[in-house]
Design a protein around this motif. Structure first.
Motif, mmCIF file in Angstrom:
data_model
loop_
_atom_site.group_PDB
_atom_site.id
_atom_site.type_symbol
_atom_site.label_atom_id
_atom_site.label_comp_id
_atom_site.label_asym_id
_atom_site.label_seq_id
_atom_site.Cartn_x
_atom_site.Cartn_y
_atom_site.Cartn_z
ATOM 1 N N GLU A 87 7.779 -2.248 -5.076
ATOM 2 C CA GLU A 87 7.017 -2.014 -4.476
ATOM 3 C C GLU A 87 5.350 -2.234 -4.922
ATOM 4 O OE1 GLU A 87 9.654 1.363 -1.060
ATOM 5 O OE2 GLU A 87 8.271 2.135 -2.591
ATOM 6 N N ALA A 88 5.224 -2.931 -6.123
ATOM 7 C CA ALA A 88 4.170 -2.651 -6.711
ATOM 8 C C ALA A 88 3.268 -3.451 -5.749
ATOM 9 C CB ALA A 88 4.387 -3.147 -7.872
ATOM 10 N N ASP A 89 3.788 -4.273 -4.553
ATOM 11 C CA ASP A 89 2.622 -4.922 -3.735
ATOM 12 C C ASP A 89 2.694 -4.123 -3.012
ATOM 13 O OD1 ASP A 89 4.804 -6.224 -2.795
ATOM 14 O OD2 ASP A 89 4.840 -8.176 -3.708
ATOM 15 N N MET A 90 3.041 -3.000 -2.896
ATOM 16 C CA MET A 90 2.946 -3.105 -0.703
ATOM 17 C C MET A 90 1.380 -2.912 -0.265
ATOM 18 S SD MET A 90 4.101 1.228 -1.301
ATOM 19 C CE MET A 90 4.627 1.140 0.369
ATOM 20 N N PHE A 91 0.650 -2.179 -1.560
ATOM 21 C CA PHE A 91 -0.851 -1.916 -0.705
ATOM 22 C C PHE A 91 -1.882 -3.444 -1.189
ATOM 23 C CE2 PHE A 91 0.157 2.406 -1.935
ATOM 24 C CZ PHE A 91 0.504 3.109 -0.287
ATOM 25 N N GLU A 92 -1.351 -4.255 -0.716
ATOM 26 C CA GLU A 92 -2.377 -5.688 -1.512
ATOM 27 C C GLU A 92 -2.758 -6.152 -0.020
ATOM 28 O OE1 GLU A 92 -1.100 -10.034 -2.657
ATOM 29 O OE2 GLU A 92 0.320 -8.655 -2.080
ATOM 30 N N GLY A 93 -4.265 -5.985 -0.623
ATOM 31 C CA GLY A 93 -4.796 -6.235 0.654
ATOM 32 C C GLY A 93 -5.928 -5.485 1.444
ATOM 33 N N VAL A 94 -4.907 -4.377 0.939
ATOM 34 C CA VAL A 94 -5.940 -2.502 1.450
ATOM 35 C C VAL A 94 -6.979 -2.225 0.279
ATOM 36 C CG1 VAL A 94 -4.961 -0.390 2.046
ATOM 37 C CG2 VAL A 94 -3.574 -2.383 2.301
ATOM 38 N N ALA A 95 -7.689 -1.863 0.872
ATOM 39 C CA ALA A 95 -9.115 -1.425 0.059
ATOM 40 C C ALA A 95 -8.917 0.120 -0.606
ATOM 41 C CB ALA A 95 -10.154 -1.070 0.838
ATOM 42 N N SER A 96 -8.686 0.370 -1.710
ATOM 43 C CA SER A 96 -8.370 1.557 -2.169
ATOM 44 C C SER A 96 -8.505 2.870 -2.205
ATOM 45 C CB SER A 96 -9.545 1.582 -3.578
ATOM 46 O OG SER A 96 -9.142 0.719 -4.731
ATOM 47 N N ARG A 97 -10.137 2.939 -1.350
ATOM 48 C CA ARG A 97 -9.637 4.935 -0.449
ATOM 49 C C ARG A 97 -8.954 4.519 0.822
ATOM 50 N NH1 ARG A 97 -13.865 0.838 1.249
ATOM 51 N NH2 ARG A 97 -13.723 0.266 3.419
ATOM 52 N N ASP A 98 -8.520 3.460 1.142
ATOM 53 C CA ASP A 98 -6.967 2.955 2.144
ATOM 54 C C ASP A 98 -5.885 3.216 1.591
ATOM 55 O OD1 ASP A 98 -8.760 3.520 4.192
ATOM 56 O OD2 ASP A 98 -9.572 0.853 4.022
ATOM 57 N N LYS A 99 -5.007 3.575 0.606
ATOM 58 C CA LYS A 99 -3.928 2.714 -0.094
ATOM 59 C C LYS A 99 -3.315 4.445 -0.060
ATOM 60 C CE LYS A 99 -4.873 -0.829 -3.201
ATOM 61 N NZ LYS A 99 -4.929 -1.352 -4.648
ATOM 62 N N ASP A 100 -2.299 5.336 0.863
ATOM 63 C CA ASP A 100 -1.930 6.145 1.366
ATOM 64 C C ASP A 100 -1.191 6.464 -0.297
ATOM 65 O OD1 ASP A 100 -1.112 8.402 1.993
ATOM 66 O OD2 ASP A 100 -1.663 7.428 4.227
ATOM 67 N N PRO A 101 -1.226 7.719 -0.990
ATOM 68 C CA PRO A 101 0.242 7.894 -1.661
ATOM 69 C C PRO A 101 1.316 8.199 -1.323
ATOM 70 C CG PRO A 101 -1.863 8.951 -2.466
ATOM 71 C CD PRO A 101 -2.111 7.874 -1.359
ATOM 72 N N ARG A 102 1.376 8.541 0.211
ATOM 73 C CA ARG A 102 2.237 8.989 0.888
ATOM 74 C C ARG A 102 3.501 8.039 1.335
ATOM 75 N NH1 ARG A 102 -0.625 11.443 5.733
ATOM 76 N NH2 ARG A 102 -1.541 9.500 5.872
ATOM 77 N N LYS A 103 3.329 6.683 0.797
ATOM 78 C CA LYS A 103 3.955 5.536 1.757
ATOM 79 C C LYS A 103 4.769 5.587 -0.221
ATOM 80 C CE LYS A 103 1.028 3.634 5.578
ATOM 81 N NZ LYS A 103 -0.011 2.723 5.869
ATOM 82 N N SER A 104 4.022 5.501 -1.009
ATOM 83 C CA SER A 104 4.650 4.768 -2.594
ATOM 84 C C SER A 104 5.614 5.781 -3.225
ATOM 85 C CB SER A 104 3.541 4.741 -3.298
ATOM 86 O OG SER A 104 2.994 5.424 -3.161
ATOM 87 N N LEU A 105 4.998 7.391 -3.177
ATOM 88 C CA LEU A 105 5.795 8.364 -3.954
ATOM 89 C C LEU A 105 7.534 8.850 -2.935
ATOM 90 C CD1 LEU A 105 2.908 11.023 -4.742
ATOM 91 C CD2 LEU A 105 4.042 9.062 -6.449
ATOM 92 N N HIS A 106 8.024 8.755 -3.594
ATOM 93 C CA HIS A 106 9.538 8.890 -3.266
ATOM 94 C C HIS A 106 10.052 10.463 -4.188
ATOM 95 C CE1 HIS A 106 9.180 5.185 -1.175
ATOM 96 N NE2 HIS A 106 9.212 4.589 -2.187
ATOM 97 N N VAL A 107 10.552 11.134 -3.086
ATOM 98 C CA VAL A 107 11.430 12.513 -3.789
ATOM 99 C C VAL A 107 12.783 12.649 -3.418
ATOM 100 C CG1 VAL A 107 11.481 14.623 -3.836
ATOM 101 C CG2 VAL A 107 9.294 14.016 -3.419
ATOM 102 N N GLU A 108 13.873 11.664 -4.587
ATOM 103 C CA GLU A 108 14.450 11.682 -4.948
ATOM 104 C C GLU A 108 15.223 11.477 -5.596
ATOM 105 O OE1 GLU A 108 14.975 6.901 -5.004
ATOM 106 O OE2 GLU A 108 12.846 7.185 -6.366
#
Length: 446
Positions: free
Chosen positions: A36-57
């Motif tokens: 998922e390392a490219d999931m925020f490609e093209g998104v401005a830094s301020r708009d990147k959402d850690p809730r989408k990339s951090l998994h509790v598993e």
């Protein structure tokens, strides 16, 4: 993990009983995924959402190697490096894990398709590997985040200079935002007995970073009477820098973004406070391509107004691009700008005439060596420096906690309860706690 938690909460479980506890072969952890390392490609830094990339598993328990320890994590905390990891900036951390994995058969464990994050913890030692003599199962500990191999001579004067120096939970795997963490035994420090699990977990990275950057001879080498300009003086790093300046007889000039934060640093004991929302500096033009020296001069004039005409001896720099040119300008002749982090951007620009012709120094600072981390933790234990914990989340809500830090919605430090079922547990010295309770709670609920 329940039987491990029960043993910890009992408060009187013997070391040999901890040593005999069965450790599950899987545990719960906060991770990011390589695919998922490219999931925020093209998104401005301020708009990147850690809730989408951090998994509790559920993840596999790593093999315990020589000189290492497995720790049951009662609490952890959010640092900017977890934010950077979660938004895959400035680069995905999997490159760090791949390089570390090539070092040896043992380090290959770290090169996984997932990265268990987190660079702080408080908890209890469960197991130690061959060669560990100082730490035993059942001991209550905190961990600093310096991971070193120390097989090269370069690191033996200052372990931060070791060519295999890494930040645990950022450049290594098996970090502290989990129910179990794998650390090198030389990362362990005694847990301050007057603090709760979440309070004890919160200072680690930022406290030791501030100590080296401002106090240590490897950083600012602060002395009594120094005027210290502290950007973000109520934040994770700045909150400790402000304490160190006050504790060490220096004069902090605290820059904050609003009146609420100004009151926080006044409550800490600081008297010289600049509210930048009132000053409304424009260090850069609107498109961010050119700086405005007139605004640097306006900052310098404000500082002299507060100090009775004196300039800055040491600047505690961590915002980076936004403030660096101003920081170099306002430092006195022969003064020092200590720099780390660069939360507003890594590409610093400054006018070298003000550095070169006035014999100023820029000193880079990165975390702390073992001795510096020990000294910083010792000051916490002595009640001379205090945690700056403001809010605490459950591990299940780690994404929201990281988002708060990413958007600068927090004060001080944001804690995470890992195994601890609720806040307020883990205090072993109530008498010492009572002496410092007001300072311990200074950031709470803000």
């Amino acid at each position: 993990m329940q039987h491990i938690l029960d043993a910890i909460l009992a408060g009187d479980t013997a070391s040999e009983d901890f040593a005999n506890l069965e450790i599950p072969d899987h545990y719960t952890a906060a991770t990011v995924h390589k695919d998922e390392a490219d999931m925020f490609e093209g998104v401005a830094s301020r708009d990147k959402d850690p809730r989408k990339s951090l998994h509790v598993e559920d993840v596999a328990l790593p093999e315990l190697g020589p000189g290492e320890a497995l720790v049951a994590v009662m609490a952890s905390a959010i640092n900017y490096n977890t934010v950077w990891t979660s938004i895959f900036e400035p680069v995905p951390t999997f490159g760090f894990l791949e390089r570390y994995g090539r070092l040896s058969a043992l380090t290959k464990r770290h090169d996984l398709p997932y990265h268990i994050v987190g660079s702080d913890l408080s908890g209890v030692v469960l197991r130690t590997g061959p060669g560990v003599t100082k730490w035993q199962p059942g001991q209550e500990v905190v961990a600093h985040c310096l991971s070193v191999e120390l097989e090269s001579p370069d690191g033996h004067n200052d372990t931060m200079m070791d060519p295999e120096q890494r930040i645990w939970g950022f450049e290594t795997n098996f970090g502290g935002l989990a129910h179990v963490a794998l650390v090198k035994a030389n990362q362990l420090l005694p847990k301050p007995a007057h603090l709760t699990w979440e309070e004890a977990a919160s200072p680690g990275l930022v406290n030791a970073t501030a100590y080296r950057q401002l106090v240590s001879k490897n950083g600012g080498n602060m002395k009594q009477g120094d005027n210290v300009l502290i950007w973000g003086a109520s934040g994770g790093l700045g909150g400790f820098a402000t304490q160190y300046a006050l504790n060490g007889g220096a004069t902090p000039i605290c820059v904050v973004s609003n009146e609420e934060k100004a009151q926080i640093v006044r409550n800490m004991g600081a008297e010289l406070v600049i509210n930048r929302s009132e000053e409304n500096w424009k260090f850069w033009n609107e498109d961010g391509t050119k700086q405005n020296p007139k605004e640097w001069k306006r900052l310098g004039a404000k500082i002299r107004e507060l100090t009775g005409g004196e300039d800055i001896d040491i600047v505690f720099e961590h915002p980076g691009r936004e403030t660096f040119g101003a920081s170099v300008f306002v430092t006195r002749k022969g003064g020092t700008i200590t720099t780390c982090a660069s939360t507003t951007g890594y590409m610093h620009e400054y006018d070298n005439r003000y550095l070169w012709m006035n014999l100023k120094r820029i000193v880079s600072s990165h975390f702390a060596n073992y001795r510096e981390a020990f000294e910083a933790n010792r000051l916490i234990d002595q009640g001379k420096i205090h945690p700056t914990l403001s809010r605490t989340y459950k591990l299940a809500d780690v994404g929201q906690a990281a988002l708060d830090v990413h958007r600068n919605l927090h004060q001080g430090k944001v804690g995470i309860l890992s195994l601890a079922p609720e806040e307020g547990l883990g205090v072993r010295d109530e008498e010492k706690r009572a002496k410092h309770l007001d300072k311990i709670n200074l950031f709470r609920g803000i």
